[in-house]
Design an enzyme around this catalytic site. Structure first.
Site, mmCIF file in Angstrom:
data_model
loop_
_atom_site.group_PDB
_atom_site.id
_atom_site.type_symbol
_atom_site.label_atom_id
_atom_site.label_comp_id
_atom_site.label_asym_id
_atom_site.label_seq_id
_atom_site.Cartn_x
_atom_site.Cartn_y
_atom_site.Cartn_z
ATOM 1 N N ARG A 112 -13.580 -7.978 -0.631
ATOM 2 C CA ARG A 112 -13.010 -7.555 0.654
ATOM 3 C C ARG A 112 -12.463 -6.137 0.561
ATOM 4 O O ARG A 112 -11.868 -5.731 -0.423
ATOM 5 C CB ARG A 112 -11.910 -8.529 1.050
ATOM 6 C CG ARG A 112 -11.141 -8.137 2.324
ATOM 7 C CD ARG A 112 -9.830 -7.441 2.023
ATOM 8 N NE ARG A 112 -9.017 -7.211 3.219
ATOM 9 C CZ ARG A 112 -7.912 -6.480 3.241
ATOM 10 N NH1 ARG A 112 -7.474 -5.903 2.133
ATOM 11 N NH2 ARG A 112 -7.235 -6.304 4.369
ATOM 12 N N THR B 178 0.840 -1.200 0.000
ATOM 13 C CA THR B 178 0.000 0.000 0.000
ATOM 14 C C THR B 178 0.877 1.254 0.000
ATOM 15 O O THR B 178 1.930 1.273 0.627
ATOM 16 C CB THR B 178 -0.893 0.000 1.253
ATOM 17 O OG1 THR B 178 -1.826 -1.072 1.162
ATOM 18 C CG2 THR B 178 -1.656 1.314 1.393
ATOM 19 N N GLY C 91 -10.129 -3.335 2.839
ATOM 20 C CA GLY C 91 -9.254 -3.165 3.992
ATOM 21 C C GLY C 91 -9.346 -1.780 4.588
ATOM 22 O O GLY C 91 -10.355 -1.086 4.444
ATOM 23 N N THR D 246 -0.447 1.513 6.596
ATOM 24 C CA THR D 246 -0.213 0.355 5.742
ATOM 25 C C THR D 246 -0.048 -0.870 6.624
ATOM 26 O O THR D 246 0.705 -0.851 7.599
ATOM 27 C CB THR D 246 1.038 0.531 4.860
ATOM 28 O OG1 THR D 246 1.310 -0.698 4.165
ATOM 29 C CG2 THR D 246 2.262 0.914 5.682
ATOM 30 N N GLY D 247 -0.764 -1.939 6.290
ATOM 31 C CA GLY D 247 -0.648 -3.130 7.120
ATOM 32 C C GLY D 247 -1.837 -4.045 6.967
ATOM 33 O O GLY D 247 -2.548 -4.022 5.970
#
Length: 356
Positions: free
Chosen positions: A249, A221, A251, A272-273
């Site tokens: 999905r 990302t 995020g 980001t993660g």
């Protein structure tokens, strides 16, 4: 006496005509830049298992050059008197156009072999925001997020509706094949093969969606947080999501407060993660809230959230952020994070691994 009074009034009127008139609404007044005002920006290109031993010299050089290009592009806008939102968009555009990152051109593949893109932006001055999810034909998703913020009454649009809005706004539309990269496609095949192996050894013939193979296939990302010369903060985040994702999905990247947050009173943050945990922890907003309500520094808040709160839930990842005074945080709990920062004096700092 009358002649004296008349003479005095006449002199006053003449002097008044020669005096400059201050135009409160003039562009010059609006764009007055305090000499001591700090500005700068910080970017990330994703966090994850990024190890020196797994990186070739040529690939590392490519990442560093692209991070430098994106950082300098955003910084130039700020140095020339542009806005933080303009700088954020410019920096992210460059990373979206590169196959190196999981955003735009380099987006990962879903389980069905498509590329679904998410993005969001937030303006720290107005607290206005824009976000999009699940688009497959918009070349630069961050531009669409900005359009949603500036040119609609909504905050978030998704899928076909978001793409229709993008066309109406004149944004660049591409064939979905534009997002194909062999590297990302092969990553999908490897994960699918591992899933099949898992399925063969599962008595219940059931594959868990959040399996360990998917866990480390979500990074890349991109994001940016910036402070301009006028004291305004902005943040933006763009992603292709998680490799092998199913069921459309979504995020944290397009979720305001999770993947992106900006508030002139505190800071601007891009995350980001592992998105599911960043959503549950409301990572970006939590950092701002800790600064506002507890009076802690940006670094203290970022460390608390990334090193304690997110891991406590089982998640990992990182953030980049800049506060209202130009202080920067680049915090992560993974092996590495592509990141770069440039301040008002033009000092450039680019790092990939834990310490460099």
């Amino acid at each position: 006496m009358k002649k004296l009074v008349f003479s005095i009034i006449s002199c006053f009127l003449i002097m008044s005509c020669d005096m400059p008139v201050k135009k409160e609404n003039s562009k010059e007044v609006e764009n007055t830049i305090p000499a001591d005002q700090k500005f700068g920006l910080v970017i990330h290109g994703g966090a994850g298992t990024i190890l020196k031993k797994n990186m070739t010299d040529s690939l590392e050089k490519a990442y560093r050059l692209k991070l430098e290009e994106a950082t300098k592009a955003g910084h130039k806008i700020l140095a020339d008197g542009g806005t933080s939102m303009e700088a954020v968009t410019a920096a992210i555009n460059i990373m979206e156009d590169s196959p190196l990152f999981n955003a735009g051109k380099g987006a990962v593949f879903t389980h069905d072999g498509t590329n679904e893109l998410d993005a969001s932006v937030m303006d720290g001055k107005t607290l206005n925001a824009g976000a999009i999810s699940g688009v497959t034909t918009v070349k630069n998703p961050i531009d669409l997020a900005v359009a949603v913020m500036d040119k609609s009454e909504h905050v978030m649009l998704s899928a076909k509706g978001a793409e229709q809005f993008a066309q109406e706004q004149g944004l660049e539309i591409v064939d979905p094949s534009y997002f194909y990269t062999e590297r990302r496609f092969q990553s999908l095949q490897k994960i699918i093969d591992k899933e099949k192996t898992q399925l063969d050894h599962d008595d219940d013939k059931k594959v868990v969606f959040m399996d360990p193979y998917i866990k480390d296939s979500k990074f890349g990302t991109v994001g940016c947080a910036a402070l301009d010369k006028y004291g305004n903060l902005a943040a933006g985040t763009s992603t292709g999501g998680m490799t092998n994702k199913r069921y459309n999905r979504i995020g944290d990247a397009p979720i305001i407060g999770s993947g992106t947050y900006a508030n002139n009173a505190t800071c601007a943050v891009s995350s980001t993660g592992w998105g599911e945990f960043f959503i549950r922890a409301q990572v970006a907003h939590d950092i701002s809230a800790m600064m506002e309500y507890k009076g802690v520094t940006l670094q203290e808040a970022a460390s608390e959230v990334i090193q304690k709160k997110v891991p406590a839930l089982g998640g990992d990842g990182g953030i980049v952020a800049i506060d209202k005074d130009g202080n920067v945080a680049m915090e992560f709990n993974t092996a590495g994070m592509y990141r770069a920062h440039m301040n008002a004096t033009g000092d450039l700092d680019i790092k990939i691994y834990k310490n460099n």
